[in-house]
Enzyme design. Structure first.
Site, mmCIF file in Angstrom:
data_model
loop_
_atom_site.group_PDB
_atom_site.id
_atom_site.type_symbol
_atom_site.label_atom_id
_atom_site.label_comp_id
_atom_site.label_asym_id
_atom_site.label_seq_id
_atom_site.Cartn_x
_atom_site.Cartn_y
_atom_site.Cartn_z
ATOM 1 C CG HIS A 104 -0.723 -10.548 -4.256
ATOM 2 N ND1 HIS A 104 -0.338 -9.278 -4.593
ATOM 3 C CD2 HIS A 104 -0.129 -11.369 -5.140
ATOM 4 C CE1 HIS A 104 0.452 -9.310 -5.659
ATOM 5 N NE2 HIS A 104 0.601 -10.566 -6.010
ATOM 6 C CG LEU A 105 2.971 -10.295 -1.806
ATOM 7 C CD1 LEU A 105 4.281 -9.624 -2.140
ATOM 8 C CD2 LEU A 105 2.988 -11.749 -2.276
#
Lengths: 138, 157
Positions: free
Chosen positions: B34-35
């Site tokens: 993420h991410l």
């Protein structure tokens, strides 16, 4: 003390915040669960917000009683609320339209007693009581 | 997996407000996905940190004898992203407290700005309501976190 209209408007604002609904969806006869999508935990949120918004304390179970019949067959038989159960509802929910419910007392319709109007009626009486108590102290 | 999303308390006024901090490290698992290539702290975990800060504030009022369960995030506004290397500060204020539950208002900040604001509601849940026989929230880590902070503060005095 606020007028009936002022109470209604404040209740609408409370429900908009708590239930994330549009003001246009709220009518006096709208049911909290069926029409406005309230879930059980929302009832506590509504109580908190009403307490803050109106500056009052709402005792537990006074506006939204919990487990009214507790599975007692004296109050519910074959999925219908008995005459004794209707009397209990009148005691526990004096602000709800129990007369209309009594015409077709299916237990599954019990959530229809909890309406926007019911909250307003409760608040009107509650605020009147508070005002009377305050003036008697003065 | 450890599920503690605050590092320590820096202020704690029983029954009123609390402030905790969380240092975001690139080593944390959440940044792996993420991410990829653009690590941002997930808002869900940020809210968990605010809820843990608020939940301990609420739990302390009942001397940790009640099970305080996150019941509803009544409102949330996200203003910015938070990244590895930053320190998040979670500040919560107790708005309501009663037998059935409590509400807190919380703000998450970095040094530079407000990252998010939320109003969080907790319910007090009895063990028998969910088929248990004993308390299940403040059984260890969360309670010790406040105890450790208090020990640190006492050591400094």
């Amino acid at each position: 003390m606020p007028s009936k209209q002022e109470i209604y408007e404040k209740v609408v604002a409370t429900l908009v915040d708590s239930l994330n609904v549009e003001p246009e969806e709220i009518r006096p006869d709208a049911t909290l669960q069926g029409d406005l999508g309230a879930e059980s935990i929302d009832f506590l949120d509504i109580v908190f917000r009403l307490e803050r918004g109106f500056g009052i304390k709402i005792p537990r179970g006074e506006l939204f009683p919990e487990s009214i019949f507790q599975g007692d067959p004296e109050y519910v038989q074959d999925g219908k609320v008995t005459a004794k159960g209707i009397e209990l509802l009148r005691q526990k929910l004096p602000f709800a339209d129990v007369d209309s419910f009594a015409k077709d007392p299916q237990l599954s319709r019990i959530s229809e007693l909890f309406t926007v109007e019911m909250i307003c009626r409760y608040l009107e009486q509650r605020l009147q009581t508070e005002e009377a108590a305050a003036s008697s102290v003065r | 997996m450890r599920w503690i999303w605050i590092d320590c308390f820096v202020e704690f006024e029983p029954g009123r407000r609390a402030k905790a901090i969380k240092n975001l490290s690139q080593a944390e698992d959440c940044f792996r996905d993420h991410l990829p290539g653009y690590p941002i702290f997930p808002v869900s975990l940020l809210l968990e940190g605010l809820a843990q800060t608020g939940g301990i504030l609420v739990g302390e009022v009942g001397n940790f004898q009640r099970n305080v369960v996150l019941a509803k995030i009544s409102s949330v506004q996200v203003h910015a992203e938070a990244y590895p290397g930053q320190q998040l500060e979670y500040e919560v204020e107790l708005l309501d407290y009663r037998e059935e539950g409590a509400t807190v208002r919380g703000i998450a900040r970095t040094e530079a700005q407000i990252v998010a604001e939320a109003e969080i509601m907790f319910a007090h849940v009895r063990p028998d309501q969910i088929g248990l026989h004993e308390n299940f929230v403040f059984t260890g880590e969360l309670k010790k976190l406040l105890g450790f902070t208090r020990w640190q503060q006492a050591s400094k005095q």
